[in-house]
Design a protein around this motif. Structure first.
Motif, PDB file in Angstrom:
ATOM      1  N   TYR A  22     -20.489  83.325  52.263  1.00  0.00           N
ATOM      2  CA  TYR A  22     -19.845  81.914  52.010  1.00  0.00           C
ATOM      3  C   TYR A  22     -20.474  81.034  52.988  1.00  0.00           C
ATOM      4  CZ  TYR A  22     -16.944  83.732  55.653  1.00  0.00           C
ATOM      5  OH  TYR A  22     -16.330  84.358  56.948  1.00  0.00           O
ATOM      6  N   CYS A  23     -20.384  79.650  52.653  1.00  0.00           N
ATOM      7  CA  CYS A  23     -20.936  78.457  53.329  1.00  0.00           C
ATOM      8  C   CYS A  23     -19.757  77.624  53.573  1.00  0.00           C
ATOM      9  CB  CYS A  23     -21.953  77.900  52.425  1.00  0.00           C
ATOM     10  SG  CYS A  23     -23.082  77.139  53.334  1.00  0.00           S
ATOM     11  N   ILE A  24     -19.619  77.433  54.981  1.00  0.00           N
ATOM     12  CA  ILE A  24     -18.601  76.186  55.089  1.00  0.00           C
ATOM     13  C   ILE A  24     -19.458  74.934  55.337  1.00  0.00           C
ATOM     14  CG2 ILE A  24     -16.843  75.386  57.000  1.00  0.00           C
ATOM     15  CD1 ILE A  24     -16.560  78.413  57.682  1.00  0.00           C
ATOM     16  N   VAL A  25     -19.141  73.878  54.305  1.00  0.00           N
ATOM     17  CA  VAL A  25     -19.945  72.751  54.211  1.00  0.00           C
ATOM     18  C   VAL A  25     -18.987  71.581  54.983  1.00  0.00           C
ATOM     19  CG1 VAL A  25     -21.116  71.123  52.654  1.00  0.00           C
ATOM     20  CG2 VAL A  25     -20.943  73.578  52.192  1.00  0.00           C
ATOM     21  N   GLY A  26     -19.508  71.155  56.202  1.00  0.00           N
ATOM     22  CA  GLY A  26     -18.860  70.328  56.899  1.00  0.00           C
ATOM     23  C   GLY A  26     -19.180  68.770  56.633  1.00  0.00           C
TER      24      GLY A  26
END
Ligand code: BTN
Length: 263
Positions: free
Chosen positions: A129-133
């Motif tokens: 997954y990717c945490i897009v901030g």
């Protein structure tokens, strides 16, 4: 495994260290794709290149848990998030003519930086997954902008660029998330190509001469090492920046910072 069918779930906080860190904690507790973390302020907001992200009350600080179509392509999502930001800014500030994405994922208004994206790619037993901030300077006043570490493009905010007073942060978040999830669905249906096309349509650097500095380049370093000048052609199928040099040669760059341009 993270479920492919999701309904955005929004977690709101008044105060966090970093929404990306809170998102990571939520993943450990079983949060799935489409989970959104929003905070009123951050005490340890992180920016790109080991910089901090000044996060006073008045800005939008949001992290979203997303999946790339291919685990080897997490940067697709950072380009996509930069595009969603520019689309939201254009809708919310319709009188601002000069809204542009800046490679790889910033948004500028009148050539000043209004937002940034920081993606943390994670691969473990929870999935790839990717945490897009995303940080967006909405109701951030000039005295707070002055505290931001100076970059090549000066910082700005919605209220500085728009004389009409404060913005409803809830509406800004809603518009941004609606743009983001619309692009995200398009990306999962058709791949990165339509994102690349739309990103370039929203990029006012295309066709301009730019200077690209290697990551880590500092004032005082030799310009021969680490600075490249060329005409900005666009981004390629992997999101890399394409520059054409004075000999007409085309080069692809995966990192670096655009530090200067000629209109
Ligand atoms: C940049 O330096 O351009 C990237 C800035 C990214 C800031 C956002 S604010 C929400 C999320 N949480 C963080 O700590 N950083 C990102």
């Amino acid at each position: 495994m993270i479920s492919r069918n999701f309904t955005p779930t929004i977690h709101r906080y008044s105060d966090v260290i970093s929404t990306n860190a809170t998102a990571k904690d939520l993943i450990r507790q079983g949060a799935i794709e489409g989970t959104v973390v929003v905070a009123d302020r951050q005490t340890g907001g992180r920016g790109s290149g080991k910089r901090s992200w000044h996060s006073p009350v008045g800005g939008l600080y949001v992290s979203i848990l997303l999946l790339p179509v291919d685990p080897r392509r997490p940067t697709d999502l950072s380009v996509l998030a930069g595009l969603a930001t520019a689309q939201a800014v254009s809708e919310l500030l319709p009188k601002s003519k000069d809204v542009t994405v800046k490679w790889p994922n910033d948004c500028l208004i009148n050539w000043k930086k209004v937002s940034g994206v920081l993606c943390d790619a994670m691969g473990d037993s929870f999935g790839n997954y990717c945490i897009v901030g995303v940080g967006l300077n909405v109701n951030v006043p000039p005295e707070e902008l002055e505290k931001i570490q100076p970059g090549h493009f000066a910082p700005t905010s919605f209220i500085v660029e728009n004389a009409g007073g404060e913005f409803d942060l809830q509406r800004v978040a809603d518009v941004f998330l609606q743009k983001l999830f619309t692009l995200y669905r398009l990306y999962h249906e058709q791949g990165f190509e339509p994102i690349r096309y739309l990103w370039q349509k929203n990029c006012r650097f295309v066709g301009k001469r730019v200077e690209l500095r290697e990551v880590g380049w500092k004032e005082g370093d030799s310009p021969k090492r680490g600075i490249t000048v060329g005409t900005f052609e666009g981004i390629d199928e992997s999101g890399a920046l394409v520059l054409v040099n004075s000999k007409g040669e085309r080069h692809h760059y995966f990192s670096g910072e655009i530090s200067c341009f000629w209109q």
